[in-house]
Design a protein around this motif. Structure first.
Motif, short mmCIF file in Angstrom:
data_model
loop_
_atom_site.label_atom_id
_atom_site.label_comp_id
_atom_site.label_asym_id
_atom_site.label_seq_id
_atom_site.Cartn_x
_atom_site.Cartn_y
_atom_site.Cartn_z
N THR A 1 -4.25 2.78 4.85
CA THR A 1 -4.50 1.48 4.88
C THR A 1 -3.00 0.65 5.10
O THR A 1 -2.82 -0.27 6.02
CB THR A 1 -4.87 0.94 3.44
OG1 THR A 1 -6.09 1.40 3.20
CG2 THR A 1 -4.94 -0.51 3.72
N CYS B 1 0.83 -1.11 -0.31
CA CYS B 1 0.03 -0.06 -0.08
C CYS B 1 0.81 1.30 -0.07
O CYS B 1 0.74 1.98 -0.72
CB CYS B 1 -0.94 -0.03 1.22
SG CYS B 1 -2.30 -1.29 1.20
N GLU C 1 -5.84 7.23 1.11
CA GLU C 1 -6.32 6.03 1.43
C GLU C 1 -5.44 4.92 1.33
O GLU C 1 -5.47 4.22 2.31
CB GLU C 1 -7.50 5.60 0.28
CG GLU C 1 -8.13 4.44 0.58
CD GLU C 1 -8.83 3.65 -0.73
OE1 GLU C 1 -9.03 2.36 -0.68
OE2 GLU C 1 -9.46 4.54 -1.32
N ARG D 1 -2.48 0.93 8.81
CA ARG D 1 -3.33 -0.20 9.67
C ARG D 1 -2.32 -1.50 9.55
O ARG D 1 -2.59 -2.23 10.32
CB ARG D 1 -4.62 -0.15 8.99
CG ARG D 1 -5.33 0.99 9.61
CD ARG D 1 -7.06 1.04 9.26
NE ARG D 1 -7.38 0.70 7.77
CZ ARG D 1 -7.62 1.62 7.05
NH1 ARG D 1 -7.60 3.02 7.69
NH2 ARG D 1 -7.79 1.34 5.80
#
Length: 380
Positions: free
Chosen positions: A343, A248, A339, A346
């Motif tokens: 992510t 990501c 975004e 996380r």
């Protein structure tokens, strides 16, 4: 920037784990200086002319700096997996990553015909100037292209030699080498997909994401994180969390690079703006722009961004920029970067790294993506 400029240094001895990513980068800069000195000396033993014209340009290019992001992400992976104590293997892996990055950039500039890199003439451009200044025979561009390919190959040879030596000396060497082997194959596949998409006039969003993942995201963040974690003997759960976080973050990095490639200031980026548009490279930005133009019925934007047989002039590049802004593609890409960055943080939390390492990773994601940590969720 963390690139610290030219360095001539003694080789590192055992290092008691750098406390921060910046410490790791500084230590890698010192070891990088030593590795380049040794490589240049060995090249002189092989052939003085080769050393001057090829090895000398590789060492000068690597010493000219760079963000050293791959080194910093490797440190994050190492620490997230519990790495501590002697960091020699980690730092030498960081040097290998900087050398393989040099290979990728030198070759990429040849394939793209880019004149500028890191604020100076690209290696192939400098070699063409050398050819002209020496009044050599034959086309300067053909000579320069051939020698630049060799220069990139030499950087890769140095990287592979160093990684192999490091793997042989580490109890975690087999896993380290597996990650390295996978990374090299992905880089070549990504570069081919990039060239193929340009030649085929491709426009799909999914294809653009696949290319960005293979060509950049994996070797910029995911594989460096996994290389560092492998040296710490990471378990499968930790590796999976780090791979997801790295993919990501790497995509966020590439999408930011796409925006800078289209709209950036060359004085700040160190490379030309508009080259991706001039050659109609299939980026996520371009693919999104075409999709939005089709959805809104904007035929002018679709024509500007679509494939054409003729070379793109400065006026056409400006039309493409205007189309990307008018369709809202820039805004969509900015939202996607945010975004992906969120992510990534996380996923990284799933590696159970201590809070200090999570903060370091968040800061690196901000540098790579241009998205501040407070916009992506705080890394506790």
């Amino acid at each position: 920037m963390w690139g610290l400029g030219p360095t001539v240094a003694e080789p590192i001895g055992p290092v008691d784990g750098p406390l921060t990513a910046l410490d790791a980068v500084r230590a890698v800069e010192a070891e990088l200086g030593h590795v380049l000195d040794v490589g240049l000396c060995r090249a002189r033993d092989v052939d003085p002319l080769f050393a001057r014209d090829v090895a000398g340009r590789v060492t000068a290019f690597v010493r000219r700096g760079g963000k050293r992001l791959r080194t910093a992400f490797a440190w994050c992976g190492w620490r997230a997996a519990g790495g501590s104590g002697d960091a020699t293997a980690l730092l030498r892996t960081g040097v290998a990553l900087e050398l393989v990055q040099a290979c990728a950039l030198i070759h990429d500039d040849v394939m793209d015909g880019s004149p500028l890199r890191r604020g100076a003439p690209a290696v192939h451009v400098d070699l063409a100037r050398m050819h002209r200044a020496a009044r050599m025979t034959g086309p300067p561009e053909a000579f320069a292209t051939s020698v630049a390919v060799l220069a990139g190959d030499l950087a890769l040879v140095w990287a592979d030699d160093l990684l192999a030596e490091t793997a042989l000396g580490s109890p975690c060497g087999p896993q380290l080498y597996r990650e390295w082997r996978a990374m090299r194959g992905e880089m070549v596949a990504g570069q081919y997909r990039d060239i193929h998409a340009q030649a085929a006039g491709s426009s799909g969003v999914d294809e653009a994401v696949s290319i960005a993942t293979l060509k950049s995201a994996l070797y910029t963040v995911e594989r460096p994180l996994a290389l560092g974690a492998s040296l710490a003997g990471a378990d499968a759960r930790t590796l999976e969390a780090l791979r997801s976080a790295g993919r990501c973050a790497g995509l966020a990095f590439q999408l930011r690079d796409d925006l800078l490639g289209a709209f950036g200031n060359p004085d700040l980026t160190g490379k030309p703006a508009g080259d991706d548009l001039r050659t109609r490279k299939l980026t996520y930005l371009l693919a999104v722009g075409l999709r939005l133009a089709a959805a809104s019925g904007d035929e002018e934007a679709a024509d500007a961004l679509g494939p054409h047989a003729c070379a793109r002039s400065d006026d056409t590049v400006e039309r493409m920029r205007a189309a990307l802004e008018r369709t809202g593609a820039w805004t969509v890409v900015e939202a996607k970067i945010a975004e992906l960055a969120a992510t990534s943080l996380r996923h990284f939390a799933g590696a159970s790294a201590d809070p200090a390492v999570r903060r370091e990773f968040a800061a690196l994601v901000e540098r790579a993506s241009g998205v501040a940590p407070e916009r992506t969720g705080e890394a506790a």
